[in-house]
Design a protein around this motif. Structure first.
Motif, PDB file in Angstrom:
ATOM      1  N   ARG A   1       0.812  -1.220   0.000  1.00 61.05           N
ATOM      2  CA  ARG A   1       0.000   0.000   0.000  1.00 61.05           C
ATOM      3  C   ARG A   1       0.844   1.268   0.000  1.00 61.05           C
ATOM      4  O   ARG A   1       0.316   2.373  -0.042  1.00 61.05           O
ATOM      5  CB  ARG A   1      -0.913   0.009   1.226  1.00 61.05           C
ATOM      6  N   ARG A   2       2.134   1.117   0.019  1.00 63.56           N
ATOM      7  CA  ARG A   2       3.022   2.260   0.186  1.00 63.56           C
ATOM      8  C   ARG A   2       3.414   2.858  -1.166  1.00 63.56           C
ATOM      9  O   ARG A   2       3.701   2.141  -2.115  1.00 63.56           O
ATOM     10  CB  ARG A   2       4.276   1.821   0.945  1.00 63.56           C
ATOM     11  N   ILE A   3       3.437   4.184  -1.241  1.00 63.98           N
ATOM     12  CA  ILE A   3       3.847   4.911  -2.429  1.00 63.98           C
ATOM     13  C   ILE A   3       4.945   5.887  -2.028  1.00 63.98           C
ATOM     14  O   ILE A   3       4.859   6.554  -0.997  1.00 63.98           O
ATOM     15  CB  ILE A   3       2.670   5.692  -3.056  1.00 63.98           C
ATOM     16  N   TYR A   4       5.991   5.957  -2.859  1.00 65.47           N
ATOM     17  CA  TYR A   4       7.136   6.823  -2.579  1.00 65.47           C
ATOM     18  C   TYR A   4       7.249   7.877  -3.685  1.00 65.47           C
ATOM     19  O   TYR A   4       7.071   7.561  -4.871  1.00 65.47           O
ATOM     20  CB  TYR A   4       8.430   6.024  -2.570  1.00 65.47           C
ATOM     21  N   GLY A   5       7.599   9.109  -3.318  1.00 65.13           N
ATOM     22  CA  GLY A   5       7.762  10.159  -4.306  1.00 65.13           C
ATOM     23  C   GLY A   5       9.000  11.007  -4.069  1.00 65.13           C
ATOM     24  O   GLY A   5       9.187  11.548  -2.972  1.00 65.13           O
ATOM     25  N   ALA A   6       9.869  11.111  -5.101  1.00 64.20           N
ATOM     26  CA  ALA A   6      10.989  12.065  -5.082  1.00 64.20           C
ATOM     27  C   ALA A   6      10.500  13.316  -5.784  1.00 64.20           C
ATOM     28  O   ALA A   6      10.120  13.280  -6.962  1.00 64.20           O
ATOM     29  CB  ALA A   6      12.205  11.476  -5.788  1.00 64.20           C
ATOM     30  N   LEU A   7      10.497  14.455  -5.074  1.00 64.97           N
ATOM     31  CA  LEU A   7       9.703  15.607  -5.490  1.00 64.97           C
ATOM     32  C   LEU A   7      10.540  16.844  -5.781  1.00 64.97           C
ATOM     33  O   LEU A   7      11.635  17.011  -5.268  1.00 64.97           O
ATOM     34  CB  LEU A   7       8.689  15.949  -4.397  1.00 64.97           C
ATOM     35  N   GLY A   8       9.934  17.715  -6.588  1.00 66.87           N
ATOM     36  CA  GLY A   8      10.434  19.064  -6.761  1.00 66.87           C
ATOM     37  C   GLY A   8       9.655  20.066  -5.939  1.00 66.87           C
ATOM     38  O   GLY A   8       9.929  21.269  -5.972  1.00 66.87           O
TER      39      GLY A   8
ATOM     40  N   GLU B   1      17.651  20.040   3.755  1.00 67.19           N
ATOM     41  CA  GLU B   1      17.379  21.483   3.749  1.00 67.19           C
ATOM     42  C   GLU B   1      18.256  22.236   2.751  1.00 67.19           C
ATOM     43  O   GLU B   1      17.822  23.250   2.197  1.00 67.19           O
ATOM     44  CB  GLU B   1      17.604  22.066   5.153  1.00 67.19           C
ATOM     45  N   GLU B   2      19.480  21.755   2.492  1.00 69.07           N
ATOM     46  CA  GLU B   2      20.368  22.430   1.541  1.00 69.07           C
ATOM     47  C   GLU B   2      20.200  21.916   0.120  1.00 69.07           C
ATOM     48  O   GLU B   2      20.688  22.531  -0.824  1.00 69.07           O
ATOM     49  CB  GLU B   2      21.830  22.265   1.985  1.00 69.07           C
ATOM     50  N   MET B   3      19.545  20.786  -0.019  1.00 68.39           N
ATOM     51  CA  MET B   3      19.319  20.196  -1.340  1.00 68.39           C
ATOM     52  C   MET B   3      17.871  19.740  -1.413  1.00 68.39           C
ATOM     53  O   MET B   3      17.546  18.579  -1.209  1.00 68.39           O
ATOM     54  CB  MET B   3      20.290  19.045  -1.600  1.00 68.39           C
ATOM     55  N   VAL B   4      17.008  20.666  -1.723  1.00 63.90           N
ATOM     56  CA  VAL B   4      15.567  20.442  -1.603  1.00 63.90           C
ATOM     57  C   VAL B   4      14.948  19.832  -2.854  1.00 63.90           C
ATOM     58  O   VAL B   4      13.796  19.396  -2.840  1.00 63.90           O
ATOM     59  CB  VAL B   4      14.843  21.761  -1.275  1.00 63.90           C
ATOM     60  N   TYR B   5      15.689  19.819  -3.954  1.00 65.73           N
ATOM     61  CA  TYR B   5      15.146  19.395  -5.249  1.00 65.73           C
ATOM     62  C   TYR B   5      15.581  17.956  -5.524  1.00 65.73           C
ATOM     63  O   TYR B   5      16.749  17.665  -5.727  1.00 65.73           O
ATOM     64  CB  TYR B   5      15.677  20.322  -6.343  1.00 65.73           C
ATOM     65  N   LEU B   6      14.614  17.013  -5.492  1.00 68.56           N
ATOM     66  CA  LEU B   6      14.896  15.598  -5.728  1.00 68.56           C
ATOM     67  C   LEU B   6      14.477  15.211  -7.141  1.00 68.56           C
ATOM     68  O   LEU B   6      13.401  15.594  -7.608  1.00 68.56           O
ATOM     69  CB  LEU B   6      14.160  14.715  -4.717  1.00 68.56           C
ATOM     70  N   TYR B   7      15.345  14.424  -7.789  1.00 69.77           N
ATOM     71  CA  TYR B   7      15.055  14.023  -9.170  1.00 69.77           C
ATOM     72  C   TYR B   7      15.322  12.541  -9.415  1.00 69.77           C
ATOM     73  O   TYR B   7      14.988  12.006 -10.465  1.00 69.77           O
ATOM     74  CB  TYR B   7      15.899  14.857 -10.127  1.00 69.77           C
ATOM     75  N   GLY B   8      15.927  11.849  -8.449  1.00 69.92           N
ATOM     76  CA  GLY B   8      16.202  10.425  -8.580  1.00 69.92           C
ATOM     77  C   GLY B   8      15.864   9.707  -7.298  1.00 69.92           C
ATOM     78  O   GLY B   8      15.925  10.279  -6.205  1.00 69.92           O
ATOM     79  N   MET B   9      15.514   8.409  -7.424  1.00 68.35           N
ATOM     80  CA  MET B   9      15.200   7.616  -6.226  1.00 68.35           C
ATOM     81  C   MET B   9      15.246   6.145  -6.597  1.00 68.35           C
ATOM     82  O   MET B   9      14.915   5.750  -7.719  1.00 68.35           O
ATOM     83  CB  MET B   9      13.811   7.971  -5.686  1.00 68.35           C
ATOM     84  N   SER B  10      15.664   5.320  -5.633  1.00 71.27           N
ATOM     85  CA  SER B  10      15.598   3.872  -5.785  1.00 71.27           C
ATOM     86  C   SER B  10      15.430   3.244  -4.412  1.00 71.27           C
ATOM     87  O   SER B  10      15.753   3.854  -3.386  1.00 71.27           O
ATOM     88  CB  SER B  10      16.856   3.340  -6.467  1.00 71.27           C
ATOM     89  N   ILE B  11      14.915   2.000  -4.401  1.00 67.19           N
ATOM     90  CA  ILE B  11      14.613   1.296  -3.163  1.00 67.19           C
ATOM     91  C   ILE B  11      15.224  -0.099  -3.226  1.00 67.19           C
ATOM     92  O   ILE B  11      15.157  -0.773  -4.267  1.00 67.19           O
ATOM     93  CB  ILE B  11      13.084   1.194  -2.931  1.00 67.19           C
ATOM     94  N   ASN B  12      15.808  -0.543  -2.138  1.00 66.77           N
ATOM     95  CA  ASN B  12      16.346  -1.897  -2.041  1.00 66.77           C
ATOM     96  C   ASN B  12      15.216  -2.897  -2.292  1.00 66.77           C
ATOM     97  O   ASN B  12      14.182  -2.850  -1.616  1.00 66.77           O
ATOM     98  CB  ASN B  12      16.939  -2.097  -0.639  1.00 66.77           C
TER      99      ASN B  12
END
Length: 552
Positions: free
Chosen positions: A200-207, A235-246
Motif C-alpha cells: 500500500r506504500r507509495i514513494y515520491g521524489a519531489l520538486g 534542507e540544503e538540497m531540496v530538489y529531488l530528481y532520482g530515487m531507488s529502493i532496495n
C-alpha cells in the motif's frame, strides 16, 4: 555479472563489466525509461523522447520500433501509438488472461496508452483531459505542454501517475477513470515508486520542496491517501530528481538531490524558460553550472548524505537504481560516469565512463543479470530447478543443455520467430531463415514452401488476409517428448544444426466484430547453430479453420 542499459540524452548505450567502455546501441535518441517483462526477461522496452517506443527480444543489441503497425503501402490500421514523445513505459506486474503483461505508455502531452500484445498495437486508455486540475499543468521548460513523468502500479490493479508539472493521479479501475489531485498530494513528482513488500506504500521524489519547504520527499502508507513528507536533512538540497529502493527492504531508500533545477540539470533555470527551441548553443558544450548534486539515504525519519566517492560538486543530478538481482548493490548514473556502491561500503566506485557523456544528461538506467540472458537465471524461474545435471528449467520449459547453442539461445531464437509472426512483417520473418536453396516452411502435410523468397511471398499474403496474430503459452523442448519417439520422416540430424519442438497457442483475428480463433499448434524448428537461423519450420495446426473464417 551485471551489465547495463544506459540512457543518456545523446543515445542508448550498453556496458558490460568486462569491456573497455560503453557501446553505443542507438545514437541521437533520448531514452526516457526502460521496462522489463517480468515473465519474459529477454523482452525489454525503451521509451524515447521524439523517437517513440522500442523493444528488444534478444541480448539487448537489436532493437525494433513498436507501436507502429501502419504500413506505408497499406490502408489505415488500428492500434498505432500516435505520439513520438513517449516519456515513460512500464510493464504491469499483473498478467492478462492470456498470460501476457500489459505495457503502459505515458506521453507528452499527458496521455495514457496500453498494449496487450507486447507493444505491437496500443489503445488510448485515458487522455487525462477531463480533470479540473489539467488547466494548471505545465512543464517549466515548455510551459505550453506537460507530460506523464512516471507510472507506478499497486497490488490490486491500481495505477498511479505523476504529471510533470501539476498532479499526482490515482486510478482504481485500470486507468479508465482517475481521481484528481488531492490537496495534500505532491504537484511535482519526478520519481514515483511502489514496492512489492509494502503493497500500500507509495514513494515520491519531489520538486515540491522548491515551493513548499519540507516537501522534498513524500510517501503515502495507504495507497495515496493521505501523504506524509519526510525531508529533514535535505534542507540544503531540496530538489529531488532520482530515487531507488532496495528490492528486499522497503525502508532502505536512496534519493538524488540538488539545491535547484539549474544546478541539477546544468543550466540557469530562469534563462532556460526564455531560450528559443532552436538555440543550440544553450544546449551544447559542457555544463558550467552543473552541481552540486548528491546522494542521500533514508535513516529513520531523516536523510543522511551518502556521496563518498561520487563527484557531487560538478555532477548533473544522477539517475539511481538498485540491483534487482543482488540486493544491497546501488548504481548512480551521472554525466561523469556510472558509479557502484557495494553492500557494507560507504563509498561509490566509478565502473564506467565515456568522455562524450560529459555533454549529456543522464536519463535512465537498467542493470541486467548476464545469466538471465545467456544461461539459466534461477532468480527469474517460475518454479524450482529440476535438480538434474545439465538441465535448465524456465517456467514450464525444460531442455537438455549439452548442445552448441545454450538453452537461452534456443529460447530466444524460437521466441523471435513467434514475435516476427505476430508482427505480420514478411521481411522481419524472412530475415530469420537461412538463405539457402533448401530452406523450407511447411504446414501440416501440405507441400513445403521452399526458399526464403517464397517464404517471404507467402507471409506477405497471409499477413494481408488476417487482421492480427498473437501467440501465447509458448513452450519449447530440446529433448523429445515420450522418450525417444520422433516423427519417422524427420530428416537425420545434420552437422551444425539442432532441432527443437515447441507448442504454442496462436490467436488469429480477422475483421472488427468477428470472433478470434485460437488454434493450438505444435512446431518443429531446425536451426543452423552457426548463424542461429532457421533451416526449416514445420507448423502443425488446423489451418482449415482460418481458411473457413476468411471465406465468410
Amino acid at each position: 555479472m551485471t551489465h547495463f542499459l544506459i540512457g543518456m540524452s545523446g543515445g542508448l548505450f550498453r556496458f558490460e563489466r568486462d569491456s573497455q567502455k560503453p557501446a553505443v546501441l542507438m545514437p541521437a535518441t533520448q531514452p526516457t525509461a526502460f521496462a522489463i517483462d517480468p515473465s519474459e526477461p529477454a523482452i525489454i522496452y525503451c521509451a524515447t523522447y521524439n523517437r517513440g517506443l522500442w523493444r528488444r527480444d534478444d541480448t539487448g543489441r537489436t532493437w525494433l520500433p513498436v507501436g507502429t503497425p501502419q504500413s506505408y503501402y497499406g490502408p489505415e490500421v488500428y492500434g498505432a501509438l500516435p505520439e513520438r514523445e513517449t516519456t515513460f513505459v512500464s510493464v504491469d506486474p499483473q498478467k492478462n488472461h492470456d498470460g501476457r503483461h500489459p505495457v503502459w505508455i505515458g506521453t507528452e502531452p499527458s496521455r495514457l496508452y496500453r498494449s496487450d500484445d507486447h507493444g505491437l498495437t496500443f489503445q488510448l486508455v485515458n487522455a487525462l483531459d477531463s480533470l479540473p486540475s489539467r488547466r494548471s499543468w505545465a512543464y517549466p521548460p515548455r510551459p505550453a505542454t506537460h507530460h506523464v513523468r512516471w507510472i507506478a502500479h499497486g497490488e490490486s490493479g491500481q495505477i498511479y501517475v505523476s504529471v510533470e508539472f501539476g498532479a499526482f493521479l490515482r486510478s482504481m479501475d485500470g486507468g479508465k477513470t482517475f481521481e484528481d489531485r488531492r490537496s495534500d498530494s505532491p504537484l511535482d513528482t519526478h520519481v514515483l515508486l511502489t514496492h512489492p513488500l509494502a503493497p500500500r506504500r507509495i514513494y515520491g521524489a519531489l520538486g515540491d520542496g522548491l515551493m513548499r519547504p519540507g516537501r522534498s520527499f513524500g510517501e503515502s502508507l495507504d495507497g495515496g491517501e493521505p501523504w506524509n513528507y519526510v525531508s529533514r536533512g535535505l534542507e540544503e538540497m531540496v530538489y529531488l530528481y532520482g530515487m531507488s529502493i532496495n528490492p528486499s527492504d522497503p525502508d532502505d531508500i536512496r534519493v538524488a538531490a540538488s539545491p535547484n533545477p539549474g544546478m541539477a540539470h546544468g543550466r540557469d533555470w530562469k534563462a532556460q524558460l526564455h531560450d528559443s527551441q532552436n538555440n543550440r548553443q544553450a544546449m551544447s558544450g559542457r555544463h558550467p553550472s552543473a552541481g552540486p548534486s548528491s546522494i542521500f539515504k533514508r535513516v529513520g525519519q531523516a536523510w543522511k548524505e551518502d556521496a563518498i566517492g561520487f563527484p557531487r560538486d560538478h555532477s548533473l543530478i544522477p539517475v539511481l537504481t538498485a540491483d534487482p538481482h543482488r540486493p544491497g548493490y546501488w548504481f548512480a548514473l551521472s554525466n561523469l560516469g556510472l558509479f557502484e556502491q557495494a553492500p557494507g561500503k560507504e563509498g561509490w566506485q566509478l565502473i564506467a565512463n565515456d568522455p562524450a557523456w560529459e555533454n549529456m544528461h543522464p536519463m535512465s538506467l537498467l542493470p541486467l543479470s548476464a545469466s538471465s540472458e545467456k544461461t539459466c537465471n534461477r532468480e527469474i524461474v517460475a518454479g524450482a530447478s529440476t535438480g538434474k545435471p545439465n538441465t535448465c528449467n524456465l517456467g514450464n520449459t525444460t531442455m537438455d543443455s549439452n548442445i552448441s547453442l545454450s538453452d537461452q539461445d534456443l529460447i530466444e531464437i524460437v521466441r523471435s520467430y513467434y514475435s516476427a509472426v505476430d508482427s505480420r512483417d514478411p521481411d522481419r520473418l524472412a530475415a530469420l531463415y537461412l538463405d539457402a536453396p533448401t530452406t523450407t516452411l511447411k504446414f501440416n502435410a501440405d507441400p513445403a514452401i521452399v526458399t526464403v523468397e517464397a517464404i517471404r511471398t507467402f507471409t506477405a499474403g497471409f499477413s494481408l488476409a488476417v487482421a492480427g496474430i498473437h501467440h501465447t503459452m509458448i513452450e519449447i523442448w530440446k529433448t523429445p517428448l515420450l522418450g525417444n519417439i520422433v516423427p519417422v520422416d524427420l530428416e537425420p540430424s545434420r552437422e551444425n544444426a539442432v532441432t527443437v519442438a515447441s507448442t504454442a497457442l496462436p490467436i488469429f483475428s480477422f475483421t472488427k466484430g468477428s470472433d478470434d480463433i485460437a488454434l493450438p499448434a505444435t512446431s518443429i524448428f531446425t536451426i543452423d547453430t552457426e548463424t542461429k537461423k532457421f533451416i526449416s519450420v514445420h507448423n502443425m495446426f488446423d489451418i482449415g479453420k482460418i481458411y473457413a473464417a476468411l471465406n465468410t
